[in-house]
Write an enzyme that holds these catalytic residues in place. Structure first.
Site, PDB file in Angstrom:
ATOM      1  N   TYR A  96       1.239  -1.561  -0.281  1.00 37.80           N
ATOM      2  CA  TYR A  96       0.259   0.300  -0.212  1.00 37.80           C
ATOM      3  C   TYR A  96       0.851   1.136   0.229  1.00 37.80           C
ATOM      4  O   TYR A  96       0.426   2.652  -0.816  1.00 37.80           O
ATOM      5  CB  TYR A  96      -0.938  -0.240   1.404  1.00 37.80           C
ATOM      6  CG  TYR A  96      -1.811  -1.106   1.210  1.00 37.80           C
ATOM      7  CD1 TYR A  96      -2.959  -0.817   0.429  1.00 37.80           C
ATOM      8  CD2 TYR A  96      -1.427  -2.138   1.970  1.00 37.80           C
ATOM      9  CE1 TYR A  96      -4.159  -1.946   0.939  1.00 37.80           C
ATOM     10  CE2 TYR A  96      -2.817  -3.432   2.071  1.00 37.80           C
ATOM     11  CZ  TYR A  96      -3.787  -3.327   1.321  1.00 37.80           C
ATOM     12  OH  TYR A  96      -4.623  -4.683   0.988  1.00 37.80           O
ATOM     13  N   ASN A 117     -13.019  -1.098  -5.641  1.00 36.34           N
ATOM     14  CA  ASN A 117     -12.934  -1.996  -6.731  1.00 36.34           C
ATOM     15  C   ASN A 117     -14.156  -2.868  -6.773  1.00 36.34           C
ATOM     16  O   ASN A 117     -14.161  -3.361  -6.686  1.00 36.34           O
ATOM     17  CB  ASN A 117     -11.654  -2.651  -6.296  1.00 36.34           C
ATOM     18  CG  ASN A 117     -11.288  -3.642  -7.465  1.00 36.34           C
ATOM     19  OD1 ASN A 117     -11.036  -3.418  -9.028  1.00 36.34           O
ATOM     20  ND2 ASN A 117     -10.281  -5.287  -8.224  1.00 36.34           N
ATOM     21  N   CYS A 125      -6.633  -6.592  -6.792  1.00 36.58           N
ATOM     22  CA  CYS A 125      -6.271  -5.374  -5.401  1.00 36.58           C
ATOM     23  C   CYS A 125      -5.585  -6.645  -4.627  1.00 36.58           C
ATOM     24  O   CYS A 125      -5.465  -6.431  -3.716  1.00 36.58           O
ATOM     25  CB  CYS A 125      -7.644  -5.274  -5.255  1.00 36.58           C
ATOM     26  SG  CYS A 125      -9.106  -6.496  -4.928  1.00 36.58           S
ATOM     27  N   HIS A 126      -6.040  -8.141  -5.001  1.00 29.53           N
ATOM     28  CA  HIS A 126      -5.298  -8.942  -4.213  1.00 29.53           C
ATOM     29  C   HIS A 126      -4.158  -8.606  -4.310  1.00 29.53           C
ATOM     30  O   HIS A 126      -3.064  -9.291  -3.265  1.00 29.53           O
ATOM     31  CB  HIS A 126      -5.967 -10.344  -4.126  1.00 29.53           C
ATOM     32  CG  HIS A 126      -5.290 -10.832  -5.896  1.00 29.53           C
ATOM     33  ND1 HIS A 126      -6.471 -10.542  -6.467  1.00 29.53           N
ATOM     34  CD2 HIS A 126      -4.095 -11.590  -5.850  1.00 29.53           C
ATOM     35  CE1 HIS A 126      -5.626 -10.515  -7.796  1.00 29.53           C
ATOM     36  NE2 HIS A 126      -4.891 -11.409  -7.596  1.00 29.53           N
ATOM     37  N   GLU A 157      -1.409 -17.722  -7.519  1.00 32.82           N
ATOM     38  CA  GLU A 157       0.051 -17.152  -8.421  1.00 32.82           C
ATOM     39  C   GLU A 157       0.967 -17.053  -8.178  1.00 32.82           C
ATOM     40  O   GLU A 157       2.274 -16.833  -8.513  1.00 32.82           O
ATOM     41  CB  GLU A 157      -0.255 -15.462  -8.042  1.00 32.82           C
ATOM     42  CG  GLU A 157      -1.524 -15.409  -9.177  1.00 32.82           C
ATOM     43  CD  GLU A 157      -2.735 -13.704  -9.219  1.00 32.82           C
ATOM     44  OE1 GLU A 157      -1.652 -12.694  -8.776  1.00 32.82           O
ATOM     45  OE2 GLU A 157      -3.382 -13.567  -8.934  1.00 32.82           O
TER      46      GLU A 157
END
Length: 162
Positions: A96, A117, A125-126, A157
């Site tokens: 952030y 979002n 956003c993750h 991911e």
């Protein structure tokens, strides 16, 4: 008035409801898999088929990159944050604070933009995390949300979070 279709897609840990108008994605939101939802509400269009194919590809390979048309509207600040998210490839993260520094904002304001979002998963956003790869917060702007979804997406991911 535009007709919208809603596709309900099941991942192993959560459901994703995707609203589109036949031309672009309007909204996505998480739902609990315990909820019974029909696979599709509305017309099955070519875009519906593309959404399913791309969600299937992402479910099989966390490094798949979405290429669907997105309807994105928000404040200038939100747009800046979302554009940074769209520039992150699967497996990449920013904190952030890093996003805030890049756009001349504050980490809390970046978190607020993440929470607004309209298209979680598609606008990733993750991939915005706390400092030192901590999970940080996660609020997709709807009732059903939790850090477990964020953790699942990141792990899918290949990102290990503390």
């Amino acid at each position: 008035m535009t007709n919208h279709s809603i596709l309900n897609y099941s991942f192993p840990a959560f459901g994703l409801s995707v609203t589109h108008d036949g031309c672009q994605l309007i909204k996505s939101e998480f739902y609990n898999l315990n909820e019974e939802r029909p696979p599709l509400i509305g017309a099955a269009t070519e875009l519906t088929k593309q959404i399913i194919a791309q969600l299937d590809a992402y479910a099989k390979d966390g490094h798949f990159v979405f290429s669907l048309p997105l309807a994105i509207s928000g404040t200038d600040h939100q747009q800046k944050v979302w554009q940074i998210m769209l520039g992150l490839k699967p497996g990449q993260t920013l904190s952030y604070g890093e996003v805030a520094h890049e756009i001349g904002s504050a980490p809390r304001a970046v978190g607020g933009a993440c929470g607004k979002n309209p298209l979680p998963v598609f606008i990733p956003c993750h991939r915005i995390v706390g400092s030192k790869l901590s999970l940080g917060g996660f609020n997709s702007g709807n009732i059903f949300f939790n850090l477990g979804i964020k953790q699942w997406l990141l792990a899918h991911e290949g990102i290990l979070i503390k």
